[in-house]
Write a protein that holds these residues in place. Structure first.
Motif, mmCIF file in Angstrom:
data_model
loop_
_atom_site.group_PDB
_atom_site.id
_atom_site.type_symbol
_atom_site.label_atom_id
_atom_site.label_comp_id
_atom_site.label_asym_id
_atom_site.label_seq_id
_atom_site.Cartn_x
_atom_site.Cartn_y
_atom_site.Cartn_z
ATOM 1 N N UNK A 1 49.234 45.265 40.024
ATOM 2 C CA UNK A 1 49.911 44.434 41.503
ATOM 3 C C UNK A 1 49.789 44.900 43.173
ATOM 4 N N UNK A 2 49.996 44.177 43.857
ATOM 5 C CA UNK A 2 50.066 45.386 45.108
ATOM 6 C C UNK A 2 50.461 44.603 46.277
ATOM 7 N N UNK A 3 51.090 44.935 46.888
ATOM 8 C CA UNK A 3 51.555 45.121 47.967
ATOM 9 C C UNK A 3 50.842 45.622 49.317
ATOM 10 N N UNK A 4 50.905 44.416 49.808
ATOM 11 C CA UNK A 4 50.256 44.180 51.649
ATOM 12 C C UNK A 4 50.987 44.058 52.220
ATOM 13 N N UNK A 5 50.414 44.638 53.713
ATOM 14 C CA UNK A 5 51.490 44.098 54.650
ATOM 15 C C UNK A 5 50.582 43.140 55.356
ATOM 16 N N UNK A 6 51.255 42.216 56.724
ATOM 17 C CA UNK A 6 51.002 41.533 57.336
ATOM 18 C C UNK A 6 49.134 42.454 57.605
ATOM 19 N N UNK A 7 48.239 41.410 57.675
ATOM 20 C CA UNK A 7 46.974 41.980 58.809
ATOM 21 C C UNK A 7 46.219 43.004 58.107
ATOM 22 N N UNK A 8 46.803 43.328 56.622
ATOM 23 C CA UNK A 8 45.167 44.472 55.654
ATOM 24 C C UNK A 8 44.839 43.533 55.409
ATOM 25 N N UNK A 9 43.479 43.608 54.678
ATOM 26 C CA UNK A 9 42.724 43.074 54.151
ATOM 27 C C UNK A 9 41.982 44.233 52.804
ATOM 28 N N UNK A 10 41.928 43.750 51.717
ATOM 29 C CA UNK A 10 42.243 44.626 50.523
ATOM 30 C C UNK A 10 41.221 42.930 49.529
ATOM 31 N N UNK A 11 40.347 43.343 48.554
ATOM 32 C CA UNK A 11 39.781 43.136 47.761
ATOM 33 C C UNK A 11 40.492 42.943 46.179
ATOM 34 N N UNK A 12 40.496 42.025 45.684
ATOM 35 C CA UNK A 12 40.320 41.502 44.191
ATOM 36 C C UNK A 12 39.969 41.688 42.959
ATOM 37 N N UNK A 13 39.749 43.112 42.485
ATOM 38 C CA UNK A 13 38.383 42.626 41.753
ATOM 39 C C UNK A 13 38.374 42.117 40.643
#
Lengths: 115, 113
Positions: free
Chosen positions: B10-22
């Protein structure tokens, strides 16, 4: 156009009733594969069955059975004597080896078995 | 065998953030794929890979990048998260697509605020 249609969005049955989940597919290929997956409330996707287009024999696995009819482009799934543990979302999927490298999923049928 | 594993759950992000799902699999499968699942829309293919170094787009690739440097790993990158990317993401693998069955990971639930 939707390649896999599961017209039944939600179905509710009382425990021990039989229930059939419909799946209609669309393809121009003569070689293709059809699948059913189960997604219980916990969220994971569980493989149930794979059928290739050259094998129209119906299949039975315990309380589960599948009816593949090329004449009507259907691959229906029947649960006999339903149980509460059968409550889940069921997805039908199609793959077309000659033309693509992906599955096409239906939108799923949510089955609720009432005790 | 662990099968197909995904992190995070589970992940919460803010608009504009980047992330990688593994996503990783230990079954030596050549084919791997990423799907997103949205209510009433089933699963839609984002990207797929038929082997290390080979990737291609699926039905809904915009806003996502993938790479496949090894057979085992297939990460999905969100470049600039948008609320429309709020979804459940599933990774899958199969030994020889498309004839073979795809085996799915447990999913990652992503919320973009």
């Amino acid at each position: 156009a939707q390649k896999v249609t599961q017209a039944q969005t939600e179905i509710s049955v009382v425990e021990k009733e039989d229930v059939t989940l419909d799946c209609v597919y669309e393809t121009r290929d003569t070689t293709y594969y059809l699948f059913w997956y189960k997604q219980p409330p916990s969220g994971e996707l569980v493989f149930l069955i794979r059928r290739n287009s050259f094998d129209e024999q119906n299949e039975i696995s315990g309380r589960y059975s599948w009816n593949f009819q090329k004449s009507t482009s259907s691959f229906n799934f029947t649960i006999t004597a339903s149980q509460v543990v059968d409550s889940a979302v069921y997805f039908c999927a199609l793959s077309e080896p000659p033309t693509g490298n992906q599955f096409y999923f239906g939108t799923g049928t949510s089955l609720t078995v009432i005790p | 065998n662990a099968g197909v594993t995904q992190t995070p759950k589970f992940q919460v992000l803010k608009t504009g953030q980047s992330m990688t799902l593994q996503c990783a699999q230990d079954m030596n499968h050549e084919y791997m794929s990423w799907y997103r699942q949205d209510p009433g829309m089933g699963l839609r293919l984002i990207h797929y890979s038929v082997g290390a170094g080979i990737t291609d787009q699926g039905e809904v690739p915009n806003g996502y990048n993938v790479s496949r440097s090894t057979t085992e790993d297939f990460p999905l990158r969100l470049l600039s998260a948008a609320p429309s990317q709020t979804s459940v993401y599933f990774c899958a693998s199969s030994p020889g697509f498309p004839q073979e069955t795809q085996y799915f990971g447990p999913g990652t639930r992503l919320l973009v605020l």
